[in-house]
Scaffold this active site. Structure first.
Site, PDB file in Angstrom:
ATOM      1  N   ARG A  82       0.843  -1.207   0.000  1.00 16.31           N
ATOM      2  CA  ARG A  82       0.000   0.000   0.000  1.00 16.31           C
ATOM      3  C   ARG A  82       0.870   1.246   0.000  1.00 16.31           C
ATOM      4  NH1 ARG A  82      -3.394  -3.601   2.396  1.00 16.31           N
ATOM      5  NH2 ARG A  82      -5.241  -3.920   1.083  1.00 16.31           N
ATOM      6  N   ASP A  85      -0.185  -6.430  -3.594  1.00 14.19           N
ATOM      7  CA  ASP A  85      -1.585  -6.117  -3.331  1.00 14.19           C
ATOM      8  C   ASP A  85      -2.134  -5.371  -4.543  1.00 14.19           C
ATOM      9  OD1 ASP A  85      -4.101  -5.538  -1.912  1.00 14.19           O
ATOM     10  OD2 ASP A  85      -2.951  -6.088  -0.126  1.00 14.19           O
ATOM     11  N   HIS A 132      -6.889  -9.287  -4.152  1.00  8.97           N
ATOM     12  CA  HIS A 132      -5.799  -8.329  -3.905  1.00  8.97           C
ATOM     13  C   HIS A 132      -4.743  -8.389  -5.002  1.00  8.97           C
ATOM     14  CE1 HIS A 132      -7.050  -6.740   0.004  1.00  8.97           C
ATOM     15  NE2 HIS A 132      -7.496  -7.955   0.273  1.00  8.97           N
ATOM     16  N   ASP A 146      -7.124 -13.696   1.270  1.00  8.76           N
ATOM     17  CA  ASP A 146      -8.146 -12.895   1.956  1.00  8.76           C
ATOM     18  C   ASP A 146      -8.977 -12.095   0.967  1.00  8.76           C
ATOM     19  OD1 ASP A 146      -5.758 -11.494   1.393  1.00  8.76           O
ATOM     20  OD2 ASP A 146      -6.398  -9.839   2.681  1.00  8.76           O
ATOM     21  N   GLU A 147     -10.176 -11.793   1.391  1.00  8.53           N
ATOM     22  CA  GLU A 147     -11.034 -10.812   0.721  1.00  8.53           C
ATOM     23  C   GLU A 147     -11.057 -10.982  -0.803  1.00  8.53           C
ATOM     24  OE1 GLU A 147     -10.717  -7.183   3.924  1.00  8.53           O
ATOM     25  OE2 GLU A 147      -9.141  -7.294   2.411  1.00  8.53           O
ATOM     26  N   TRP A 192      -7.269 -13.582  11.326  1.00 12.61           N
ATOM     27  CA  TRP A 192      -7.337 -12.110  11.413  1.00 12.61           C
ATOM     28  C   TRP A 192      -8.736 -11.605  11.709  1.00 12.61           C
ATOM     29  CZ3 TRP A 192      -9.688  -8.408   8.121  1.00 12.61           C
ATOM     30  CH2 TRP A 192     -10.260  -8.911   6.944  1.00 12.61           C
ATOM     31  N   TYR A 226      -4.155  -5.155  15.031  1.00 11.38           N
ATOM     32  CA  TYR A 226      -3.966  -4.424  13.773  1.00 11.38           C
ATOM     33  C   TYR A 226      -3.484  -3.020  14.158  1.00 11.38           C
ATOM     34  CZ  TYR A 226      -5.721  -7.549  10.135  1.00 11.38           C
ATOM     35  OH  TYR A 226      -5.866  -8.553   9.226  1.00 11.38           O
ATOM     36  N   TRP A 260      -0.785  -2.590   8.489  1.00 17.70           N
ATOM     37  CA  TRP A 260      -1.303  -2.258   7.153  1.00 17.70           C
ATOM     38  C   TRP A 260      -1.072  -0.773   6.917  1.00 17.70           C
ATOM     39  CZ3 TRP A 260      -2.346  -6.415   4.408  1.00 17.70           C
ATOM     40  CH2 TRP A 260      -2.737  -7.588   5.056  1.00 17.70           C
ATOM     41  N   THR A 261      -0.657  -0.415   5.706  1.00 14.57           N
ATOM     42  CA  THR A 261      -0.135   0.944   5.536  1.00 14.57           C
ATOM     43  C   THR A 261      -0.990   1.846   4.634  1.00 14.57           C
ATOM     44  OG1 THR A 261       1.269   0.174   3.732  1.00 14.57           O
ATOM     45  CG2 THR A 261       2.255   0.223   5.936  1.00 14.57           C
ATOM     46  N   GLU A 262      -2.277   1.518   4.448  1.00 14.86           N
ATOM     47  CA  GLU A 262      -3.094   2.412   3.612  1.00 14.86           C
ATOM     48  C   GLU A 262      -2.955   3.869   4.059  1.00 14.86           C
ATOM     49  OE1 GLU A 262      -4.195  -0.510   4.816  1.00 14.86           O
ATOM     50  OE2 GLU A 262      -5.803  -1.351   3.587  1.00 14.86           O
TER      51      GLU A 262
HETATM   52  C1  ACM Z   1      -6.654  -8.661   5.926  1.00 10.95           C
HETATM   53  O1  ACM Z   1      -6.666  -7.805   6.823  1.00 10.95           O
HETATM   54  N1  ACM Z   1      -7.311  -8.446   4.802  1.00 10.95           N
HETATM   55  C2  ACM Z   1      -5.932  -9.891   6.075  1.00 10.95           C
END
Ligand code: ACM
Length: 545
Positions: free
Chosen positions: A147, A176, A247, A313-314, A385, A410, A460-462
């Site tokens: 990110r 990602d 992703h 994920d997702e 997670w 997180y 996570w670095t968004e």
């Molecule tokens: C995640 O936070 N999507 C693993």
């Protein structure tokens, strides 16, 4: 200061008496068989901070002796400071290394600097006996460099910081939707196209603003080799993550044939410039499988870790529902739905990795197709997670688990409810909340709990657009996390946070000496505050921006 404000707290610490010994220019450093690497690290680190040479020959004024004692637990150590010699014995080189890290914490925080600041300073060590070993084998930090790219020097620096906190796994989130960060020689467009995006969403995904400036970067293969070797010298294993089949928009932007071309025109996709769950996922074709086998072949050459993370994920299922190709695949494989198609995809790589002597680890969505038959490959492990639930299901089915629930660890989530917090997203998770995090859920029987390999904090670095923001979000909470991962803490309600805070007063000075831009206990410093996005007030923006 007594010199016993250790973080993470050791299992047993006995202050033998009120005495001290002092390190001198003549203090030697003797490395027993197998501990030469630790001696190199200790001489370089303490030598730089103190200006003392630590000669190999037994010193006229005592010495520090490093030795392996196989009776001790593999990562455990015994540290004895009384008269010289100072003894550091470990169950393995890793144990000796952790003993050496503790030795550094027994000295003045100036021992964490890279050059002496007070000529003639005394380097006192308290008379002490420490017996120590970690509670968990997997003590991890996940860094999302997709990110926002973190330059290689920052990764090396974070490895040093992890080692200082006795953490031993860097989960390296390398790909990602918003960027592909690792050179893959057979697919040069992954980095030529996939490592840069034209612009970036400011702050939270609901923000109405973009920063109209390209952002990107990637690690060359030699950068990766250097990172992996630097980590190994610090007894840290680097687990690479290539996040598939969701992703993946950066990869699809580089190679449009990887996407669901019968649903959308994938040639129009670019590296994504916003945050959230992306519908543009990989097509479940043979071409995709062969392509990523090629990626993983190069990844395995670079990373010796037992585990390889395949994300999982997702993965939005919208395109697979619409795609004639994906639906044909579901029928041909006799699967019941898109969740099982995802499991088939993951299982393919699980078996592929197993055949190469590695183990797959993935986010807990990899359980969605079930834990048997079409589901998880034997030996696959799960990063839990979405709370503890995935980890509990996996452990009960005999799969290993790394606990990293979003609600607790997180570190992109805000650390205070006040208006000055620079990254005002998510739940409020304070230093004390992290300190009281328990990785092993009470629902598990002791047998099932053995599958909890350990725990990791995820960065996570968004909304961390530069290294200073990463420091701010990660520290001091990673110090509390390290205590959870290493120390033998009682149940959360019985943990002594006041004692942790007392030890932190010294630890903040260590972090200062190391140049870490942590969040002070009194709240962000003026330049760490964010009144609006990146310091600019935003008219009419939603509150989470
Ligand atoms: C995640 O936070 N999507 C693993």
């Amino acid at each position: 200061m007594t010199g016993t404000e250790l973080i993470p707290a050791p299992r047993d610490l006995l202050r033998n008496d009120a005495g001290y010994i002092s390190l001198h220019a003549e203090t030697g450093l003797e490395a027993g068989p197998g501990t030469e690497g630790v001696a190199r690290w200790l001489r370089a680190t303490l030598g730089a901070a103190t200006g003392l040479p630590f000669p190999e020959a037994p010193g006229a004024r005592g010495r520090i002796v490093l030795a392996i004692d196989p009776i001790l637990p593999p990562e455990g150590y015994r540290l004895v400071v009384d008269e010289f010699p100072v003894l550091i014995q470990g169950g393995s080189a890793a144990g000796v290394f952790y003993g050496a890290q503790t030795l550094r914490q027994l000295l003045d925080p100036d021992a964490f600097r890279r050059a002496p600041v007070r000529p003639g300073q005394d380097w006192d060590l308290p008379h002490i006996t420490i017996e120590d070993s970690p509670r968990f084998a997997w003590r991890g930090l996940m860094l999302d460099v997709a990110r926002h790219f973190l330059p290689k020097d920052q990764i090396l620096r974070h490895l040093d910081l992890m080692a200082a906190h006795k953490l031993n796994v860097l989960h390296f989130h390398l790909t990602d939707d918003q960027g592909w960060r690792i050179e893959i020689e057979r697919y040069p467009r992954l980095t030529e196209v996939g490592s840069w995006r034209a612009r970036t969403k400011f702050g939270h995904r609901a923000s109405p603003l973009w920063e109209e400036k390209p952002h990107g970067g990637y690690y060359t293969k030699d950068d990766i080799r250097e990172i992996v070797a630097y980590a190994a010298e610090r007894h840290i294993s680097v687990v690479p993550e290539i996040d598939i089949p969701g992703h993946s928009q950066a990869a699809i932007a580089a190679y449009p044939e990887l996407g669901n071309t019968d649903v959308i025109d994938t040639t129009s996709l670019t590296v994504w410039d916003t945050w959230g769950i992306n519908k543009n996922v990989l097509a479940p074709t043979d071409n995709t499988l062969r392509f990523f086998e090629g990626v993983f072949e190069e990844v395995l050459e670079l990373f010796p870790s037992t585990f390889v993370h395949i994300g999982g994920d997702e993965c939005a299922k919208d395109q697979w529902k619409e795609s004639a190709g994906a639906q044909a695949r579901i029928r041909e494989l006799g699967l019941s739905d898109e969740d099982e198609l995802q499991s088939w995809f993951i299982r393919h790589f699980g078996n592929w990795l197993t055949a190469r002597g590695r183990r797959l680890i993935g986010w807990d969505e990899i359980l969605e197709g079930g834990t048997t038959e079409v589901g998880l490959a034997a030996g696959a492990a799960v990063s839990s997670w979405r709370g503890y639930a995935g980890g509990i299901t996996a452990a009960r089915a005999g799969h290993d688990v790394v606990m990293c629930p979003e609600q607790q660890v997180y570190l992109d989530h805000r650390q205070d409810g006040g208006p000055d917090e620079p990254v005002p997203i998510g739940f409020v998770r304070t230093l004390e909340d992290v300190f009281r995090f328990e990785p092993v859920p009470s629902e598990l029987t002791p047998d099932e709990a053995r599958h909890v390999l350990g725990t990791q904090a995820n960065v996570w670095t968004e909304v961390m657009e530069d290294p200073a923001r990463v420091d701010y979000q990660t520290y001091p909470r990673l110090a509390a996390f390290a205590e959870v991962a290493w120390s033998w803490l009682p149940a959360p309600a019985e943990r002594d946070f006041a004692d942790f805070e007392r030890r932190m007063t010294v630890h903040y000075r260590r972090l200062d000496a190391l140049g870490v831009g942590y969040r002070p206990p009194s709240g962000p410093r003026p330049w760490q505050r964010r009144p609006g996005v990146l310091g600019r007030p935003i008219e009419g923006a939603p509150p989470n921006v």
